[in-house]
Design an enzyme around this catalytic site. Structure first.
Site, PDB file in Angstrom:
ATOM      1  N   GLU A 158     -27.992   7.254 -28.623  1.00  3.77           N
ATOM      2  CA  GLU A 158     -28.643   6.704 -28.192  1.00  3.77           C
ATOM      3  C   GLU A 158     -27.894   5.454 -29.032  1.00  3.77           C
ATOM      4  OE1 GLU A 158     -31.588   5.419 -26.508  1.00  3.77           O
ATOM      5  OE2 GLU A 158     -30.555   3.715 -25.475  1.00  3.77           O
TER       6      GLU A 158
ATOM      7  N   CYS B 280     -32.096   3.533 -22.032  1.00  3.27           N
ATOM      8  CA  CYS B 280     -31.959   2.375 -21.536  1.00  3.27           C
ATOM      9  C   CYS B 280     -30.409   2.240 -21.204  1.00  3.27           C
ATOM     10  CB  CYS B 280     -32.742   1.189 -21.726  1.00  3.27           C
ATOM     11  SG  CYS B 280     -34.365   2.401 -21.341  1.00  3.27           S
TER      12      CYS B 280
ATOM     13  N   ASN C 112     -32.135   7.497 -15.874  1.00  4.07           N
ATOM     14  CA  ASN C 112     -32.723   7.654 -16.712  1.00  4.07           C
ATOM     15  C   ASN C 112     -34.307   6.724 -16.937  1.00  4.07           C
ATOM     16  OD1 ASN C 112     -33.611   7.685 -19.874  1.00  4.07           O
ATOM     17  ND2 ASN C 112     -34.006   5.769 -19.846  1.00  4.07           N
ATOM     18  N   GLU C 113     -35.177   8.083 -17.023  1.00  7.89           N
ATOM     19  CA  GLU C 113     -36.948   7.069 -17.138  1.00  7.89           C
ATOM     20  C   GLU C 113     -36.942   5.976 -15.441  1.00  7.89           C
ATOM     21  OE1 GLU C 113     -37.669   4.983 -20.597  1.00  7.89           O
ATOM     22  OE2 GLU C 113     -37.610   7.190 -21.389  1.00  7.89           O
TER      23      GLU C 113
END
Ligand code: AHR
Length: 652
Positions: free
Chosen positions: A45, A254, A378-379
């Site tokens: 990332e 994120c 994501n999450e």
């Protein structure tokens, strides 16, 4: 001194001892289950300048004057990383401009009006308040330099070279003559001295106006020099290659989802095509992403690393973990986004007859990329997410049934949010792989090595982000040996359960010293050097020694995990037995090894050991693996496992 201690321990290793100890028996003929061949991978990332200012080979910061904080924009941000009017020789004025830009994706440039010849300006590279830094250059090395120029009235030359902050030349000089339309000028500079604080210097020898945009400087020695984005830094690439990653998750985190505002959603289409036309974006982590390491380069990188791509796409909600409102997409927006997701798969796998496959071919890769996994979200959690996940996932499965969809399960390891998400997934999407993320204190990992023992064996888990967190000191959580050993202990549990846990990766992967937003990180780097943490070496040890079959192995005395002793055994395709032993305690352990079915053979091993608090730093590697060989006497070996150590043994 510490090195000496480790060496002494090694000398003792596998020498017969007659003290009491623990007996470890490995049934070398057993095959408990197949170990997932994709168990260890990496998660890349652009956090901590992992891409821009890191792996991406570009040495200039804010090369195209697009720098702008989406949440609090101001005009001067477009000039960050540059200094203007630095020579006493010339005189002129530099201003941000946006009329008739280079292209729609690159709307801002700098226009300079030169009143007397010799006006100079520089790009300073990646600097920070902690590490002054700049552009690292090495005597004798060559650098690709390029810049887009345009003029209506300038008569003269634009000279380019590398200099120190004090103005001393560090390379030869090349010169370009701008024309009346935007044009890319390309050349090579060779450094005549070494410096970590070089600047790329432009001197305007003439008068009139010059427009400048999209300057670039990259070492000629890099991986992917022919990729449209320009390629990646060789030493960092080699550090990744050496981890032998089976897959590579990208681009977030994120970062993939966007946070606070939809404008910073990671839209893959902004990251492909000619690099100068890619729309730069402000990322979740507070800096501009050039997208020079975009989706095409990502797929190429996976090929170079021998890793399967595992792209993450947004799910129609903003990052729930980091922003106060997920601002969910409405039906229409979601339909358009779903099409973007399908187009990404077509870009990777379609032939030249498809719209997006054609772009991939045009960019230089006629063969389709292999794409087996897609993570959607994501999450994320809750109805707002699962309802949108279902729509995107159904569209993907309809068109590409061979792709495994990966569903998020929130940002935590336990608690009601996690259990509710998991229950919902098992009920609604039982065939999908569940993406678990957790950052927990180191001891949690020791206590939870059996987390997956009770998971239903027909479910699949991707441990997409994890790391053992030590208490912070001075705002930084250290990458010390203790955290690495707790992760190693936990990984014995992952291997034991790798019929369920099919993939796992540590997070975050990389951080630029002095420019980080998150600790701990697996690999630290400056402009020139790399720090491989103890956690890096644990990942490497486990990845290098991934077996094919889990073997039945146990201590005769029972489970010794309460005493800090963890183990796992596997068999490789070629019949080798691989044994991993982790000692998360301050006491050395005596172990009697009994390998059923093996006799009088010579094996070898790798040991990672040190003191509990040891960390690695630039030019001080306290913890690093050491190789050794040993003989089995009959089916037995007796060994002394040092305190705070992980050991991998290979028996042919
Ligand atoms: O790994 C750093 C961040 O942690 C990731 O972007 C996010 O998914 C998690 O919260």
């Amino acid at each position: 001194m510490l090195r000496k201690t480790a060496a002494l321990m090694l000398a003792l290793l596998l020498i017969p001892t007659f003290t009491c100890g623990e007996t470890l028996t490995v049934n070398t003929g057993s095959r408990v289950h197949e170990i997932s061949p994709t168990l260890y991978g990496i998660f890349f990332e652009d956090i901590n300048h992992a891409a821009d200012g890191g792996l991406y080979a570009e040495l200039l910061q804010n090369r195209s004057f697009e720098n702008e904080d989406l949440l609090s924009p101001s005009a001067y941000q477009h000039l960050s990383g540059w200094q203007f009017n630095t020579s006493p020789e010339g005189d002129g004025l530099a201003a941000i401009a946006d009329s008739m830009p280079l292209n729609a994706g690159n709307p801002t440039y700098v226009s300079i009006t030169v009143r007397s010849p010799g006006y100079a300006f520089q790009n300073l590279g990646y600097t920070s308040s902690v590490f002054r830094g700049g552009i690292p250059v090495t005597e004798g090395e060559s650098y690709d330099v390029s810049v887009f120029l345009r003029t209506k009235s300038f008569t003269g030359r634009v000279c380019v070279n590398l200099i120190t902050r004090g103005g001393q030349a560090l390379s030869d000089t090349v010169s370009f003559t701008p024309g009346d339309a935007w044009e890319k000028h390309v050349s090579t500079l060779t450094a005549v001295s070494t410096s970590d604080e070089a600047c790329l210097n432009f001197t305007l020898l003439g008068t009139g106006d010059v427009d400048i945009d999209m300057a670039s400087l990259m070492p000629c020695d890099r991986i992917g020099r022919d990729w449209p984005g320009g390629g990646v830094r060789r030493d960092l690439f080699e550090a990744l290659l050496s981890l032998h990653p089976r897959f590579m998750r990208f681009p977030g985190g994120c970062d993939a989802e966007g946070s606070w505002v939809w404008d910073n959603l990671y839209r893959w289409k902004d990251t492909v095509g000619p690099v100068e036309a890619r729309r730069e974006n402000w990322n979740t982590w507070g800096y501009m992403q050039s997208y020079g390491l975009g989706f095409y380069e990502y797929f190429c990188l996976c090929e170079e690393l021998g890793a399967l791509p595992l792209p993450v796409v947004g799910s129609g909600v903003l990052c729930q973990a980091r922003t106060p409102s997920e601002k969910p997409m409405n039906e229409e927006e979601l339909a358009a986004w779903t099409q973007d997701v399908l187009d990404l798969i077509e870009f990777a796998t379609g032939d030249a007859g498809t719209a997006w496959g054609a772009l991939r071919c045009e960019m230089g890769h006629e063969q389709p990329f292999s794409l087996k996994y897609l993570a959607i979200g994501n999450e994320n959690w809750g109805d707002v997410y699962f309802s949108r996940y279902e729509k995107i996932r159904d569209a993907v499965r309809d068109r590409y049934p061979e792709i495994t969809c990966i569903v998020a399960c929130g940002p935590v390891a336990e608690g009601s949010l996690f259990y509710a998400s998991r229950a919902r997934i098992l009920q609604a999407f039982p065939e999908d792989t569940v993406d678990e993320h957790y950052y927990m204190d180191s001891d949690w990992f020791l206590r939870n090595t059996h987390r997956y023992d009770l998971y239903p064996r027909d479910t699949r888990v991707f441990l997409g982000e994890y790391a053992a967190h030590e208490p912070a000191s001075g705002g930084t959580r250290p990458n010390n040996l203790y955290s690495a050993l707790c992760e190693a202990a936990y990984m014995t549990g992952l291997e034991r359960n790798s019929d369920v846990v099919t993939m796992s990766c540590y997070a975050p992967l990389m951080a630029r010293l002095g420019m980080d937003q998150w600790t701990p990180d697996l690999i630290w780097f400056s402009g020139r050097d790399i720090v491989k943490t103890p956690n890096y070496y644990v990942q490497k040890l486990f990845s290098d020694s991934l077996g094919t079959w889990l073997l039945d192995s146990s201590f005769d005395e029972g489970n010794l995990e309460a005493e800090g002793l963890f183990q796992t055994a596997s068999a490789a395709d070629d019949g080798r037995v691989i044994l991993k032993l982790v000692n998360v305690s301050g006491e050395e352990k005596t172990i009697h090894l009994h390998l059923d079915g093996k006799e009088n053979v010579q094996g070898h091993g790798t040991l990672l050991a040190g003191d509990r608090q040891d960390t690695n730093a630039l030019s001080r590697e306290k913890v690093s693996p050491e190789e050794f060989s040993f003989e089995l006497s009959g089916a037995e070996a007796h060994l002394t496992l040092p305190a705070w150590a992980v050991l991998v043994l290979y028996v042919p």
